[in-house]
Design a protein around this motif. Structure first.
Motif, short mmCIF file in Angstrom:
data_model
loop_
_atom_site.label_atom_id
_atom_site.label_comp_id
_atom_site.label_asym_id
_atom_site.label_seq_id
_atom_site.Cartn_x
_atom_site.Cartn_y
_atom_site.Cartn_z
N GLU A 33 0.83 -1.20 0.00
CA GLU A 33 0.00 0.00 0.00
C GLU A 33 0.88 1.26 0.00
OE1 GLU A 33 -3.87 1.68 2.45
OE2 GLU A 33 -2.28 0.66 3.59
N ILE A 34 1.94 1.26 0.80
CA ILE A 34 2.81 2.43 0.87
C ILE A 34 3.65 2.56 -0.40
CG2 ILE A 34 4.69 3.54 2.15
CD1 ILE A 34 3.68 2.10 4.66
N GLU A 35 4.20 1.45 -0.87
CA GLU A 35 5.07 1.49 -2.06
C GLU A 35 4.30 1.93 -3.30
OE1 GLU A 35 8.57 -1.77 -1.02
OE2 GLU A 35 6.81 -2.41 -2.18
N ILE B 9 -5.07 10.26 -1.04
CA ILE B 9 -4.24 9.06 -0.84
C ILE B 9 -3.20 9.29 0.25
CG2 ILE B 9 -2.46 7.62 -1.90
CD1 ILE B 9 -4.04 7.87 -4.54
N ILE B 10 -2.51 10.43 0.17
CA ILE B 10 -1.46 10.73 1.15
C ILE B 10 -2.04 10.90 2.55
CG2 ILE B 10 0.25 12.46 1.84
CD1 ILE B 10 0.80 12.92 -1.15
N ASN B 11 -3.19 11.61 2.64
CA ASN B 11 -3.81 11.81 3.95
C ASN B 11 -4.29 10.48 4.54
OD1 ASN B 11 -3.37 14.54 3.98
ND2 ASN B 11 -5.38 15.07 3.13
N GLY B 12 -4.74 9.57 3.67
CA GLY B 12 -5.13 8.25 4.14
C GLY B 12 -3.96 7.49 4.73
N LEU B 13 -2.80 7.58 4.07
CA LEU B 13 -1.59 6.92 4.58
C LEU B 13 -1.13 7.58 5.89
CD1 LEU B 13 0.41 6.42 1.26
CD2 LEU B 13 -0.79 4.67 2.60
N LYS B 14 -1.26 8.89 5.98
CA LYS B 14 -0.87 9.59 7.20
C LYS B 14 -1.72 9.14 8.39
CE LYS B 14 1.02 13.93 5.33
NZ LYS B 14 0.83 15.40 5.25
N ILE C 60 5.29 12.55 5.48
CA ILE C 60 5.76 11.56 4.51
C ILE C 60 7.04 10.91 5.01
CG2 ILE C 60 6.81 11.34 2.20
CD1 ILE C 60 4.67 13.18 1.12
N GLU C 61 7.89 11.70 5.67
CA GLU C 61 9.14 11.15 6.20
C GLU C 61 8.86 10.05 7.23
OE1 GLU C 61 8.50 14.29 5.69
OE2 GLU C 61 10.06 14.90 4.28
N GLU C 62 7.86 10.28 8.08
CA GLU C 62 7.51 9.25 9.07
C GLU C 62 6.96 8.00 8.39
OE1 GLU C 62 4.90 10.71 12.10
OE2 GLU C 62 6.19 12.39 12.64
N ILE C 63 6.14 8.19 7.35
CA ILE C 63 5.57 7.04 6.63
C ILE C 63 6.68 6.22 5.98
CG2 ILE C 63 4.08 6.34 4.71
CD1 ILE C 63 2.44 8.90 5.25
N LEU C 64 7.65 6.90 5.38
CA LEU C 64 8.77 6.19 4.74
C LEU C 64 9.62 5.45 5.77
CD1 LEU C 64 9.82 8.87 2.07
CD2 LEU C 64 8.55 6.73 1.69
N SER C 65 9.75 6.04 6.98
CA SER C 65 10.48 5.37 8.05
C SER C 65 9.75 4.10 8.49
CB SER C 65 10.65 6.32 9.24
OG SER C 65 11.28 5.67 10.32
N VAL C 66 8.41 4.20 8.58
CA VAL C 66 7.59 3.02 8.91
C VAL C 66 7.74 1.95 7.82
CG1 VAL C 66 5.22 2.18 9.15
CG2 VAL C 66 5.94 4.27 10.34
N LEU C 67 7.76 2.39 6.57
CA LEU C 67 7.95 1.46 5.45
C LEU C 67 9.26 0.70 5.61
CD1 LEU C 67 7.29 0.33 2.61
CD2 LEU C 67 8.41 2.38 1.65
N ASP C 68 10.31 1.42 5.98
CA ASP C 68 11.62 0.78 6.17
C ASP C 68 11.56 -0.26 7.28
OD1 ASP C 68 14.49 0.64 5.57
OD2 ASP C 68 14.75 1.51 7.57
N ASP C 69 10.91 0.10 8.41
CA ASP C 69 10.81 -0.84 9.55
C ASP C 69 10.02 -2.08 9.16
OD1 ASP C 69 12.22 0.92 11.12
OD2 ASP C 69 10.44 1.81 12.05
N LYS C 70 8.91 -1.89 8.45
CA LYS C 70 8.08 -3.03 8.07
C LYS C 70 8.78 -3.91 7.04
CE LYS C 70 3.66 -0.78 9.15
NZ LYS C 70 3.34 -1.71 10.25
N SER C 71 9.55 -3.29 6.17
CA SER C 71 10.30 -4.07 5.18
C SER C 71 11.35 -4.94 5.88
CB SER C 71 10.97 -3.14 4.17
OG SER C 71 10.00 -2.39 3.45
N LYS C 72 12.00 -4.38 6.89
CA LYS C 72 12.99 -5.15 7.65
C LYS C 72 12.34 -6.32 8.37
CE LYS C 72 16.25 -1.35 8.44
NZ LYS C 72 16.82 -0.41 9.46
#
Length: 551
Positions: A196-198, A304-309, A316-328
């Protein structure tokens, strides 16, 4: 040391200022005269919790304690806290009303917690509550660590740091140890979130740009109306034309009067600016056009962005950080066996480090405990404990803590042939007060705190024991300022400065007053303590003898 204590409108005290001195300061008075109020006021100045019942007639109360700092180590610790003594003095104060309390440190408002932090470095108060605290095992380990602080401080700091790492790994290990079904569910859910984030293909800062564009597009009609009105005012209503006309007129006049040159220069700039503005507004009007398709695109992207927030982060920076954690985490689950093997290895290494440091701390403690108990035993012997056997027992706890794995408590035997037992099983109130005095006498040798206050130190003692306690207080007062509230003349006789606290009736109100005593005043006070209601000359002579022997 404590130089003075100012108290106003607190309980029975209308307004008093007590000036203390070096050595042994004694406070005496009949029961209920207000001796406890003095300690209460001092505790308030040191940040203690305020009991509004202590306010006198609901008026504003004020307490102020002034300390003189001469110890270089203590002065250095204060400077580390950004506290610079003024002329070597530190002033702690509290102003108290029925609705609020204001705490100040050297005239600057601070939280009460700050007063307590600084006050704890300047003064120790030992009353009945502290004597009773000796019955708590956790207090014993604290006293031992205080005694061995120089040897322990670095080890305990490292232990605390390693323990935090250990607990974090333990938490990770517990949360990761799940069965295959749970892992599969977690993996599927994480993969959905990552997809969803990617798929949103977020770019840092994109949200701000889109918000600005969305605001512009959604207000395009209002914008165009405003631009058109501005163009009309400047171009068609004659602002630009009239400015050019004024410039021509002034240019001609300036040929005859140079004083108009500055005005010509200003209007020249204004004409140029207006010409540029007209051109820019015309271009904006001609080029801008509401684009419904683009507005729909922007609106969709913003949603779309507000839904992800709302799910993953405020930016967006926080969302990308969460993406990195979930990918790991997905990588960990896809390679679960290898991940758990690595985690077990890290867990064991962390456990080994905590174990090693806990062992080092424990060894230091046990060596220090032997020295401490030997010194305390000697002090107890001076305090009329005959054939005392004072020691410390150690036991390993089941789990680690930031303080290691030790549980330790003092044990004592007061009779030969009787095995040592915990203080709570053996010591009476009077014995606890003397044990605390012995401990504090030993701890004071390495403690930077310059002022010690003892209340109820004479609980349950008399005769030779009282004389021994008095001599011990006098000895401590040779290297520290000691303030002692007592009911015993044997202790009061050793005073370097003696205060009598008494209460009297004034305007139908009971008021406590504090009086410093001269030599004859001390004789009378000791005679009162010795003789009770009837004071004879023989009692006064006995009081004089006590004072002379104490010198």
């Amino acid at each position: 040391m404590l130089l003075s204590l100012h108290v106003k409108n607190l309980a029975l005290i209308e307004e008093e200022e007590i000036e203390f001195e070096e050595g042994l300061n004694i406070l005496t008075g009949e029961t209920g005269a207000g001796k406890s109020i003095i300690l209460g006021a001092l505790s308030l100045a040191l940040g203690a919790k305020v009991d509004k019942v202590m306010l006198r007639n609901d008026s504003e109360a004020y307490v102020e304690a002034v300390f003189k700092v001469t110890d270089e180590e203590l002065n250095g610790r204060l400077l580390e806290m950004d506290i610079e003594p003024e002329d070597g003095e530190v002033i702690l104060s509290r102003r108290i009303t029925s609705t609020r309390t204001v705490a100040k440190l050297n005239g600057e408002s601070v939280p009460a917690k700050r007063l307590a932090e600084v006050g704890g470095m300047l003064l120790d108060i030992y009353g009945q509550q502290e004597h009773v605290s000796l019955l708590k095992k956790s207090r014993h380990l604290y006293l031992l660590d205080e005694y061995a602080s120089e040897e322990l401080s670095d080890k305990k700091r490292r232990l605390s740091e390693e323990y935090k790492v250990y607990k974090d790994i333990e938490k990770e290990y517990a949360s990761s140890s799940s069965d295959s079904t749970e892992r599969e569910k977690e993996l599927l859910f994480l993969q959905h979130e990552v997809q969803e984030i990617e798929e949103a293909d977020l770019k840092p800062g994109e949200d701000e740009e889109l918000e600005n564009e969305y605001r512009r597009l959604s207000n395009s009609r209002k914008i165009m109306e405003s631009v058109a009105a501005a163009y009309q005012a400047v171009e068609q209503d004659g602002a630009a034309y009239n400015t050019s006309k004024a410039l021509r007129e002034l240019t001609q006049a300036a040929e005859y009067d140079p004083a108009l040159s500055d005005m010509v220069s200003i209007l020249t700039d204004a004409e140029a600016l207006l010409t540029d503005a007209v051109r820019e507004m015309a271009a904006y009007r001609d080029e801008s056009d509401y684009n419904g398709e683009r507005f729909a695109e922007v609106e969709s992207r913003v949603n779309i962005i507000n839904g992800l927030k709302s799910k993953y982060g405020q930016t967006i920076e926080e969302i990308l950080s969460v993406l990195d954690d979930k990918s790991k985490r997905i990588e960990e689950l896809l390679n679960y066996d290898e991940y758990m093997e690595e985690l077990r290895k890290r867990r064991q290494e962390a456990t080994d480090r905590v174990e090693a440091l806990s062992k080092e701390v424990s060894e230091i403690r046990q060596q220090a405990a032997k020295r401490l108990c030997e010194e305390v035993s000697k002090e107890l012997s001076d305090l009329n404990f005959l054939n005392v056997d004072f020691g410390m027992s150690f036991e390993r706890t089941e789990n680690y803590s930031a303080n290691g794995y030790d549980e330790a408590w003092f044990v004592i035997s007061l009779n030969p042939g009787t095995p040592p037992a915990p203080l709570a099983d053996i010591a009476s109130g009077g014995e606890l007060s003397r044990i605390m005095l012995a401990l504090k006498t030993v701890l004071a040798r390495t403690d930077a705190v310059d002022t010690l206050i003892f209340d109820e130190i004479d609980a349950g003692i008399s005769g030779r024991t009282a004389q021994a306690v008095a001599a011990k207080l006098d000895r401590v007062a040779r290297s520290r300022q000691v303030i002692c509230i007592t009911h015993l003349p044997q202790i009061a006789a050793f005073a370097d400065r003696h205060f009598r606290i008494e209460k009297h009736l004034e305007s139908d109100a009971t008021i406590s007053a504090i009086h410093p005593l001269d030599h004859e005043g001390r004789v009378e006070e000791l005679a009162r303590m010795l003789g009770g209601a009837e004071i004879t000359e023989a009692v006064r002579n006995n009081a004089r003898e006590l004072i002379e022997k104490a010198v």
